[in-house]
Design an enzyme around this catalytic site. Sequence first.
Site, PDB file in Angstrom:
ATOM      1  N   SER A 134      27.319 -40.244 -41.020  1.00 36.70           N
ATOM      2  CA  SER A 134      27.426 -40.561 -39.583  1.00 36.70           C
ATOM      3  C   SER A 134      26.534 -41.766 -39.329  1.00 36.70           C
ATOM      4  O   SER A 134      25.651 -42.083 -40.142  1.00 36.70           O
ATOM      5  CB  SER A 134      26.898 -39.366 -38.783  1.00 36.70           C
ATOM      6  OG  SER A 134      26.750 -39.702 -37.424  1.00 36.70           O
ATOM      7  N   TYR A 147      20.062 -33.390 -35.938  1.00 35.94           N
ATOM      8  CA  TYR A 147      21.281 -33.895 -36.593  1.00 35.94           C
ATOM      9  C   TYR A 147      20.981 -35.156 -37.394  1.00 35.94           C
ATOM     10  O   TYR A 147      21.447 -35.315 -38.522  1.00 35.94           O
ATOM     11  CB  TYR A 147      22.346 -34.153 -35.528  1.00 35.94           C
ATOM     12  CG  TYR A 147      23.691 -34.601 -36.058  1.00 35.94           C
ATOM     13  CD1 TYR A 147      24.370 -33.853 -37.022  1.00 35.94           C
ATOM     14  CD2 TYR A 147      24.309 -35.753 -35.567  1.00 35.94           C
ATOM     15  CE1 TYR A 147      25.620 -34.254 -37.495  1.00 35.94           C
ATOM     16  CE2 TYR A 147      25.555 -36.156 -36.023  1.00 35.94           C
ATOM     17  CZ  TYR A 147      26.215 -35.408 -36.992  1.00 35.94           C
ATOM     18  OH  TYR A 147      27.454 -35.806 -37.443  1.00 35.94           O
TER      19      TYR A 147
HETATM   20  N1  LIG Z   1      33.194 -36.230 -34.581  1.00 34.87           N
HETATM   21  C1  LIG Z   1      32.265 -37.144 -34.644  1.00 34.87           C
HETATM   22  O1  LIG Z   1      31.946 -37.820 -33.624  1.00 34.87           O
HETATM   23  C2  LIG Z   1      31.559 -37.443 -35.932  1.00 34.87           C
HETATM   24  C3  LIG Z   1      30.843 -38.643 -36.007  1.00 34.87           C
HETATM   25  C4  LIG Z   1      30.167 -38.948 -37.178  1.00 34.87           C
HETATM   26  C5  LIG Z   1      30.200 -38.087 -38.244  1.00 34.87           C
HETATM   27  N2  LIG Z   1      30.882 -36.897 -38.154  1.00 34.87           N
HETATM   28  C6  LIG Z   1      30.849 -36.025 -39.322  1.00 34.87           C
HETATM   29  O2  LIG Z   1      32.156 -35.965 -39.852  1.00 34.87           O
HETATM   30  C7  LIG Z   1      32.395 -34.678 -40.432  1.00 34.87           C
HETATM   31  C8  LIG Z   1      33.620 -34.053 -39.780  1.00 34.87           C
HETATM   32  O3  LIG Z   1      33.455 -34.086 -38.379  1.00 34.87           O
HETATM   33  P1  LIG Z   1      34.570 -33.508 -37.390  1.00 34.87           P
HETATM   34  O4  LIG Z   1      34.401 -34.185 -36.099  1.00 34.87           O
HETATM   35  O5  LIG Z   1      35.892 -33.497 -38.061  1.00 34.87           O
HETATM   36  O6  LIG Z   1      34.010 -32.015 -37.245  1.00 34.87           O
HETATM   37  P2  LIG Z   1      34.756 -30.638 -36.917  1.00 34.87           P
HETATM   38  O7  LIG Z   1      36.062 -30.933 -36.256  1.00 34.87           O
HETATM   39  O8  LIG Z   1      33.773 -29.761 -36.248  1.00 34.87           O
HETATM   40  O9  LIG Z   1      35.098 -30.071 -38.364  1.00 34.87           O
HETATM   41  C9  LIG Z   1      34.088 -29.598 -39.220  1.00 34.87           C
HETATM   42  C10 LIG Z   1      34.750 -29.026 -40.468  1.00 34.87           C
HETATM   43  O10 LIG Z   1      33.732 -28.465 -41.297  1.00 34.87           O
HETATM   44  C11 LIG Z   1      34.100 -27.129 -41.651  1.00 34.87           C
HETATM   45  N3  LIG Z   1      32.906 -26.304 -41.813  1.00 34.87           N
HETATM   46  C12 LIG Z   1      31.910 -26.093 -40.910  1.00 34.87           C
HETATM   47  N4  LIG Z   1      31.016 -25.221 -41.389  1.00 34.87           N
HETATM   48  C13 LIG Z   1      31.468 -24.862 -42.625  1.00 34.87           C
HETATM   49  C14 LIG Z   1      30.996 -23.978 -43.618  1.00 34.87           C
HETATM   50  N5  LIG Z   1      29.877 -23.246 -43.450  1.00 34.87           N
HETATM   51  N6  LIG Z   1      31.692 -23.846 -44.778  1.00 34.87           N
HETATM   52  C15 LIG Z   1      32.832 -24.572 -44.970  1.00 34.87           C
HETATM   53  N7  LIG Z   1      33.338 -25.421 -44.070  1.00 34.87           N
HETATM   54  C16 LIG Z   1      32.661 -25.556 -42.908  1.00 34.87           C
HETATM   55  C17 LIG Z   1      34.958 -26.659 -40.474  1.00 34.87           C
HETATM   56  O11 LIG Z   1      35.878 -25.670 -40.871  1.00 34.87           O
HETATM   57  P3  LIG Z   1      35.738 -24.082 -40.621  1.00 34.87           P
HETATM   58  O12 LIG Z   1      35.120 -23.897 -39.268  1.00 34.87           O
HETATM   59  O13 LIG Z   1      37.161 -23.619 -40.724  1.00 34.87           O
HETATM   60  O14 LIG Z   1      34.894 -23.627 -41.752  1.00 34.87           O
HETATM   61  C18 LIG Z   1      35.732 -27.933 -40.140  1.00 34.87           C
HETATM   62  O15 LIG Z   1      36.872 -28.036 -40.972  1.00 34.87           O
HETATM   63  C19 LIG Z   1      31.100 -33.886 -40.240  1.00 34.87           C
HETATM   64  O16 LIG Z   1      30.314 -34.006 -41.386  1.00 34.87           O
HETATM   65  C20 LIG Z   1      30.451 -34.592 -39.057  1.00 34.87           C
HETATM   66  O17 LIG Z   1      29.051 -34.404 -39.057  1.00 34.87           O
HETATM   67  C21 LIG Z   1      31.564 -36.574 -37.026  1.00 34.87           C
END
Ligand SMILES: NC(=O)c1ccc[n+]([C@@H]2O[C@H](COP(=O)([O-])OP(=O)(O)OC[C@H]3O[C@@H](n4cnc5c(N)ncnc54)[C@H](OP(=O)(O)O)[C@@H]3O)[C@@H](O)[C@H]2O)c1
Length: 247
Positions: A134, A147
């Site tokens: 991120s 975070y």
């Molecule tokens: N959205 C943003 O603005 C943003 C910006 C920068 C970086 N990111 C990073 O990008 C990545 C994805 O973000 P996103 O927005 O797609 O997040 P999201 O929609 O909340 O998805 C998170 C994913 O991680 C899985 N997960 C969470 N806890 C887990 C666990 N204990 N074991 C296995 N799987 C787990 C969830 O699946 P289940 O709940 O089904 O396990 C889900 O598939 C993350 O690393 C986040 O920090 C996001």
Amino acid sequence: MAERGRVLVTGASIGIGEATARRLTAEGFNVIATARRADRLQKLAAETGADIFPADLTVQADVDALVAHVLNGGGITALVNNAGGARGQDPVAEARLDDWLEMYRINVLATVALTRALLPGLRKQGGDIVFVTSTAAQETYVGGAGYTAAKHAERMIKDTLRIELVGEPVRLIEIRPGMVKTEEFSKRRLGSEEAAAKVYAGVAEPLVAEDIADAIAWTLTRPKHVNIDSLVIRPVAQANSWTVARK
Ligand SMILES: NC(=O)c1ccc[n+]([C@@H]2O[C@H](COP(=O)([O-])OP(=O)(O)OC[C@H]3O[C@@H](n4cnc5c(N)ncnc54)[C@H](OP(=O)(O)O)[C@@H]3O)[C@@H](O)[C@H]2O)c1
């Protein structure tokens, strides 16, 4: 094995991981998709043909079972460490240690555990490891310490491996997204739909999951001698974590 290789994508039940699994299957990769929610993974499998394996990456027995599944299928050519997320937005003076621990477990420890387990095969046969960190891995903001600390730590796994493995045929790629409007990320962080809606309020075109999937697919399809070390991607309306244009 598909011509383009076999890729394990974590956090593939929704958001960036799901979009990445869809994009990579469309590009001819064999994808293994993992996350905790089996029902969402089953839908993904039915729609894309991806192999799926439900696992909680904060549970070592689940990591072991996932790794055994991957190795029994002949290993992988790439690992996309995407599972992660944020919890809370408290100032350091009011830090909730449970939230910090949860963020450290999923963003840092789960990433190390899976990377460590799959590294021998990747080193032997050559391969790629993508880390979806991120912009929180390069800066901080008020209420962001939990975070940003976790994402800085995750970035250091990649930076350290990059020097530890230099000369070996393993590409280490970091994707640093800014604001991406995904269905659950901000809701999980802030606890309600209303609070999540405020994050994106008035922002013209935040990034969407497909933008990040596009970048991941691009890094993985560069010629093998090209290592995209890190890629910072933000919407035009965002200059940094705390400077966002809103209408
Ligand atoms: N959205 C943003 O603005 C943003 C910006 C920068 C970086 N990111 C990073 O990008 C990545 C994805 O973000 P996103 O927005 O797609 O997040 P999201 O929609 O909340 O998805 C998170 C994913 O991680 C899985 N997960 C969470 N806890 C887990 C666990 N204990 N074991 C296995 N799987 C787990 C969830 O699946 P289940 O709940 O089904 O396990 C889900 O598939 C993350 O690393 C986040 O920090 C996001």
